[in-house]
Motif scaffolding. Structure first.
Motif, PDB file in Angstrom:
ATOM      1  N   GLU A 165       0.834  -1.201   0.000  1.00  0.00           N
ATOM      2  CA  GLU A 165       0.000   0.000   0.000  1.00  0.00           C
ATOM      3  C   GLU A 165       0.868   1.251   0.000  1.00  0.00           C
ATOM      4  O   GLU A 165       1.895   1.290   0.683  1.00  0.00           O
ATOM      5  N   THR A 166       0.470   2.257  -0.757  1.00  0.00           N
ATOM      6  CA  THR A 166       1.156   3.550  -0.775  1.00  0.00           C
ATOM      7  C   THR A 166       0.116   4.640  -0.571  1.00  0.00           C
ATOM      8  O   THR A 166      -0.855   4.732  -1.325  1.00  0.00           O
ATOM      9  N   TRP A 167       0.325   5.453   0.474  1.00  0.00           N
ATOM     10  CA  TRP A 167      -0.607   6.543   0.779  1.00  0.00           C
ATOM     11  C   TRP A 167      -0.015   7.861   0.306  1.00  0.00           C
ATOM     12  O   TRP A 167       1.136   8.188   0.605  1.00  0.00           O
ATOM     13  N   LYS A 168      -0.790   8.628  -0.460  1.00  0.00           N
ATOM     14  CA  LYS A 168      -0.347   9.923  -0.970  1.00  0.00           C
ATOM     15  C   LYS A 168      -1.198  11.018  -0.325  1.00  0.00           C
ATOM     16  O   LYS A 168      -2.292  11.337  -0.821  1.00  0.00           O
ATOM     17  N   PRO A 169      -0.724  11.595   0.792  1.00  0.00           N
ATOM     18  CA  PRO A 169      -1.551  12.551   1.535  1.00  0.00           C
ATOM     19  C   PRO A 169      -1.889  13.808   0.742  1.00  0.00           C
ATOM     20  O   PRO A 169      -2.969  14.388   0.921  1.00  0.00           O
ATOM     21  N   GLU A 170      -0.979  14.228  -0.162  1.00  0.00           N
ATOM     22  CA  GLU A 170      -1.237  15.466  -0.900  1.00  0.00           C
ATOM     23  C   GLU A 170      -2.436  15.344  -1.842  1.00  0.00           C
ATOM     24  O   GLU A 170      -3.147  16.317  -2.105  1.00  0.00           O
ATOM     25  N   THR A 171      -2.685  14.140  -2.346  1.00  0.00           N
ATOM     26  CA  THR A 171      -3.841  13.929  -3.241  1.00  0.00           C
ATOM     27  C   THR A 171      -4.929  13.076  -2.590  1.00  0.00           C
ATOM     28  O   THR A 171      -5.956  12.795  -3.218  1.00  0.00           O
ATOM     29  N   ARG A 172      -4.691  12.658  -1.350  1.00  0.00           N
ATOM     30  CA  ARG A 172      -5.614  11.777  -0.611  1.00  0.00           C
ATOM     31  C   ARG A 172      -5.898  10.494  -1.397  1.00  0.00           C
ATOM     32  O   ARG A 172      -7.020   9.999  -1.414  1.00  0.00           O
ATOM     33  N   GLU A 173      -4.873   9.963  -2.033  1.00  0.00           N
ATOM     34  CA  GLU A 173      -5.022   8.730  -2.816  1.00  0.00           C
ATOM     35  C   GLU A 173      -4.286   7.579  -2.131  1.00  0.00           C
ATOM     36  O   GLU A 173      -3.201   7.758  -1.580  1.00  0.00           O
ATOM     37  N   ILE A 174      -4.903   6.410  -2.190  1.00  0.00           N
ATOM     38  CA  ILE A 174      -4.227   5.209  -1.725  1.00  0.00           C
ATOM     39  C   ILE A 174      -4.043   4.266  -2.908  1.00  0.00           C
ATOM     40  O   ILE A 174      -4.980   4.032  -3.680  1.00  0.00           O
ATOM     41  N   GLU A 175      -2.818   3.793  -3.074  1.00  0.00           N
ATOM     42  CA  GLU A 175      -2.496   2.826  -4.127  1.00  0.00           C
ATOM     43  C   GLU A 175      -2.332   1.455  -3.485  1.00  0.00           C
ATOM     44  O   GLU A 175      -1.584   1.296  -2.530  1.00  0.00           O
ATOM     45  N   ILE A 176      -3.049   0.476  -4.012  1.00  0.00           N
ATOM     46  CA  ILE A 176      -2.972  -0.892  -3.494  1.00  0.00           C
ATOM     47  C   ILE A 176      -2.483  -1.793  -4.630  1.00  0.00           C
ATOM     48  O   ILE A 176      -3.151  -1.898  -5.672  1.00  0.00           O
ATOM     49  N   GLU A 231      -0.484 -11.385 -13.128  1.00  0.00           N
ATOM     50  CA  GLU A 231       0.505 -11.528 -12.063  1.00  0.00           C
ATOM     51  C   GLU A 231       0.394 -10.401 -11.047  1.00  0.00           C
ATOM     52  O   GLU A 231       0.673 -10.590  -9.874  1.00  0.00           O
ATOM     53  N   ASP A 232       0.020  -9.190 -11.512  1.00  0.00           N
ATOM     54  CA  ASP A 232      -0.141  -8.086 -10.566  1.00  0.00           C
ATOM     55  C   ASP A 232      -1.138  -7.065 -11.107  1.00  0.00           C
ATOM     56  O   ASP A 232      -1.398  -7.000 -12.317  1.00  0.00           O
ATOM     57  N   VAL A 233      -1.683  -6.283 -10.196  1.00  0.00           N
ATOM     58  CA  VAL A 233      -2.598  -5.199 -10.564  1.00  0.00           C
ATOM     59  C   VAL A 233      -2.459  -4.114  -9.497  1.00  0.00           C
ATOM     60  O   VAL A 233      -2.186  -4.405  -8.324  1.00  0.00           O
ATOM     61  N   THR A 234      -2.607  -2.852  -9.896  1.00  0.00           N
ATOM     62  CA  THR A 234      -2.556  -1.734  -8.951  1.00  0.00           C
ATOM     63  C   THR A 234      -3.876  -0.981  -8.990  1.00  0.00           C
ATOM     64  O   THR A 234      -4.347  -0.591 -10.062  1.00  0.00           O
ATOM     65  N   LEU A 235      -4.477  -0.797  -7.817  1.00  0.00           N
ATOM     66  CA  LEU A 235      -5.733  -0.064  -7.685  1.00  0.00           C
ATOM     67  C   LEU A 235      -5.429   1.293  -7.058  1.00  0.00           C
ATOM     68  O   LEU A 235      -4.660   1.380  -6.096  1.00  0.00           O
ATOM     69  N   THR A 236      -6.019   2.352  -7.578  1.00  0.00           N
ATOM     70  CA  THR A 236      -5.848   3.695  -7.012  1.00  0.00           C
ATOM     71  C   THR A 236      -7.218   4.234  -6.632  1.00  0.00           C
ATOM     72  O   THR A 236      -8.140   4.257  -7.454  1.00  0.00           O
ATOM     73  N   MET A 237      -7.352   4.688  -5.356  1.00  0.00           N
ATOM     74  CA  MET A 237      -8.638   5.186  -4.877  1.00  0.00           C
ATOM     75  C   MET A 237      -8.432   6.509  -4.154  1.00  0.00           C
ATOM     76  O   MET A 237      -7.486   6.661  -3.370  1.00  0.00           O
ATOM     77  N   GLU A 238      -9.333   7.454  -4.428  1.00  0.00           N
ATOM     78  CA  GLU A 238      -9.253   8.775  -3.789  1.00  0.00           C
ATOM     79  C   GLU A 238     -10.184   8.820  -2.591  1.00  0.00           C
ATOM     80  O   GLU A 238     -11.340   8.408  -2.658  1.00  0.00           O
ATOM     81  N   MET A 239      -9.656   9.331  -1.469  1.00  0.00           N
ATOM     82  CA  MET A 239     -10.429   9.403  -0.236  1.00  0.00           C
ATOM     83  C   MET A 239     -11.191  10.737  -0.148  1.00  0.00           C
ATOM     84  O   MET A 239     -10.871  11.696  -0.844  1.00  0.00           O
ATOM     85  N   PRO A 240     -12.213  10.798   0.710  1.00  0.00           N
ATOM     86  CA  PRO A 240     -13.042  12.011   0.810  1.00  0.00           C
ATOM     87  C   PRO A 240     -12.257  13.225   1.307  1.00  0.00           C
ATOM     88  O   PRO A 240     -11.200  13.100   1.936  1.00  0.00           O
ATOM     89  N   GLY A 274     -10.949  16.169   3.528  1.00  0.00           N
ATOM     90  CA  GLY A 274     -10.731  16.238   4.972  1.00  0.00           C
ATOM     91  C   GLY A 274     -10.083  15.019   5.571  1.00  0.00           C
ATOM     92  O   GLY A 274      -9.737  15.011   6.758  1.00  0.00           O
ATOM     93  N   MET A 275      -9.894  13.969   4.788  1.00  0.00           N
ATOM     94  CA  MET A 275      -9.265  12.751   5.316  1.00  0.00           C
ATOM     95  C   MET A 275      -7.764  12.847   5.091  1.00  0.00           C
ATOM     96  O   MET A 275      -7.290  12.829   3.958  1.00  0.00           O
ATOM     97  N   ASP A 276      -7.001  12.977   6.187  1.00  0.00           N
ATOM     98  CA  ASP A 276      -5.568  13.187   6.037  1.00  0.00           C
ATOM     99  C   ASP A 276      -4.724  12.002   6.508  1.00  0.00           C
ATOM    100  O   ASP A 276      -3.505  12.083   6.551  1.00  0.00           O
ATOM    101  N   THR A 277      -5.384  10.908   6.892  1.00  0.00           N
ATOM    102  CA  THR A 277      -4.635   9.698   7.264  1.00  0.00           C
ATOM    103  C   THR A 277      -5.089   8.533   6.396  1.00  0.00           C
ATOM    104  O   THR A 277      -6.236   8.503   5.933  1.00  0.00           O
ATOM    105  N   ALA A 278      -4.180   7.602   6.186  1.00  0.00           N
ATOM    106  CA  ALA A 278      -4.467   6.470   5.304  1.00  0.00           C
ATOM    107  C   ALA A 278      -5.536   5.562   5.918  1.00  0.00           C
ATOM    108  O   ALA A 278      -5.499   5.282   7.124  1.00  0.00           O
ATOM    109  N   PRO A 279      -6.482   5.093   5.107  1.00  0.00           N
ATOM    110  CA  PRO A 279      -7.443   4.101   5.618  1.00  0.00           C
ATOM    111  C   PRO A 279      -6.769   2.751   5.779  1.00  0.00           C
ATOM    112  O   PRO A 279      -5.704   2.488   5.196  1.00  0.00           O
ATOM    113  N   LEU A 280      -7.376   1.893   6.574  1.00  0.00           N
ATOM    114  CA  LEU A 280      -6.900   0.512   6.690  1.00  0.00           C
ATOM    115  C   LEU A 280      -7.491  -0.306   5.547  1.00  0.00           C
ATOM    116  O   LEU A 280      -8.645  -0.105   5.161  1.00  0.00           O
ATOM    117  N   VAL A 281      -6.690  -1.222   5.004  1.00  0.00           N
ATOM    118  CA  VAL A 281      -7.128  -2.037   3.873  1.00  0.00           C
ATOM    119  C   VAL A 281      -7.432  -3.452   4.364  1.00  0.00           C
ATOM    120  O   VAL A 281      -6.580  -4.105   4.970  1.00  0.00           O
TER     121      VAL A 281
END
Length: 351
Positions: free
Chosen positions: A109-120, A163-172, A174-181
């Motif tokens: 998992e990679t959390w990008k706080p500046e864009t509120r995106e989580i990459e899985i 063999e692999d896939v990457t999912l990118t999701m944007e959080m709402p 005001g959310m400044d911490t990574a969600p749990l996956v």
């Protein structure tokens, strides 16, 4: 089901007798009565049902019985019925029947706080087995969710076909911490999961997880590590944060007493043997009792409340009463190792 699958079938898949769900050859027909053919085989049909949904699965089964009642059939005949009702091609899915071994899925998992995106990123790999050094990717349905302090942010199913896939999701906003996956909820696929989570993240997942299977699985993983650390002397007392998280999970599950009872069950010494070779049975038992005792102290009020209720009468063998009895029994087990002064008197009265 998962406890039995991991104890028997995963071990079979990882050993010298690893074989596919439908072996290419056999020495005698009774050689086919194995955990791989039956238990793993049933998990594959469960995956099919998840992938196409309840209604199409039922439609395909109805067509199967209508078309093949009284016949000896093959896996291809069976899947042809589902191909006909869905319009999909299950050729790749049937690799599950031809390849031995338990797929391993690595989650990063990679959390990008500046864009509120989580990459899985999900990567699959099946280790080599006797006679099958090279494996191909298989379709793996993974039920997933993002969790925050309030519960589920999002819930979906990803089918990992490559063999692999990457999912990118944007959080709402005001959310400044990574969600749990949360991954492989409800044990949606018979795989091994590899994740590089910190201990704090794993404890938080146990506390916030909304999927019962994943909550139980997280507890089992942490508890095994704790007992091993205590038995080897790398720590002298149980970790207070773990004991508190486990007690909180058990209390929150009180409305489902059978599940609460399962959460309170610590791995047996025999199960822990698989984690260490050679293993010191006495040290493991002592460590297990120490953790049980700490849990009993933390749950003293819950134990008293549970055992203060009368046993359901009249006796009914159904699941509802069985769950209540299972939780009462689990609390009696904890009371047996409790350091509380009145524990022995309570046990005598119950007896």
């Amino acid at each position: 089901d998962v406890i039995r699958l991991r104890a028997r079938q995963f071990a079979e898949d990882a050993g010298p007798l690893a074989h596919s769900v439908r072996p290419e050859t056999y020495g005698a027909i009774d050689n086919l009565y194995t955990a791989t053919v039956y238990e793993k085989g049933s998990e594959l049909i469960g995956m099919l049902r998840r992938m196409i949904g309840e209604d199409l699965y039922r439609e395909g089964m109805d067509l199967y019985f209508e078309r093949h009642d009284g016949q000896a059939v093959t896996i291809e005949d069976f899947y042809k019925c589902f191909e006909d009702v869905t319009g999909e091609d299950f050729t790749q899915f049937r690799r599950w029947y031809a390849q031995a071994g338990t797929p391993e899925v690595t989650v990063t998992e990679t959390w990008k706080p500046e864009t509120r995106e989580i990459e899985i990123t999900l990567k699959q790999k099946t280790p080599p087995t006797p006679g099958q050094p090279v494996k191909q990717p298989v379709p793996i349905p993974l039920e997933m969710a993002l969790l925050d302090e309030e519960g589920n942010l999002a819930e979906w199913t990803t089918i990992l076909e490559d063999e692999d896939v990457t999912l990118t999701m944007e959080m709402p906003e005001g959310m400044d911490t990574a969600p749990l996956v949360s991954v492989n909820r409800d044990f949606s696929a018979p795989i091994r999961l590899n994740r590089a989570l910190t201990r704090d993240q794993r404890l938080e997942l146990v506390r916030l997880e909304t999927d019962p299977f994943n909550q139980w699985d997280g507890v089992q993983s942490l508890v095994k590590e704790e007992i091993l650390a205590l038995s080897e002397g790398s720590q002298t007392e149980p970790d207070a944060a773990l004991v508190s998280a486990l007690a909180e999970a058990i209390e929150r599950a009180a409305d489902d007493p059978a599940f609460a009872a399962l959460l309170s069950r610590l791995p047996d010494v025999g199960e822990l043997f698989q984690e260490r070779q050679p293993a010191d049975a006495v040290a493991l038992d002592t460590a297990r009792r120490k953790l049980q005792s700490a849990l009993a102290s933390n749950l003293s009020g819950f134990i008293a409340g549970t055992l203060g209720q009368p046993t359901p009468t009249p006796f009914d063998p159904g699941a509802e009463q069985a769950g209540i009895r299972a939780l009462r029994t689990a609390m009696i087990v904890l009371l047996g190792v409790s350091p509380e002064a009145g524990a022995a008197d309570t046990l005598r009265k119950l007896y």
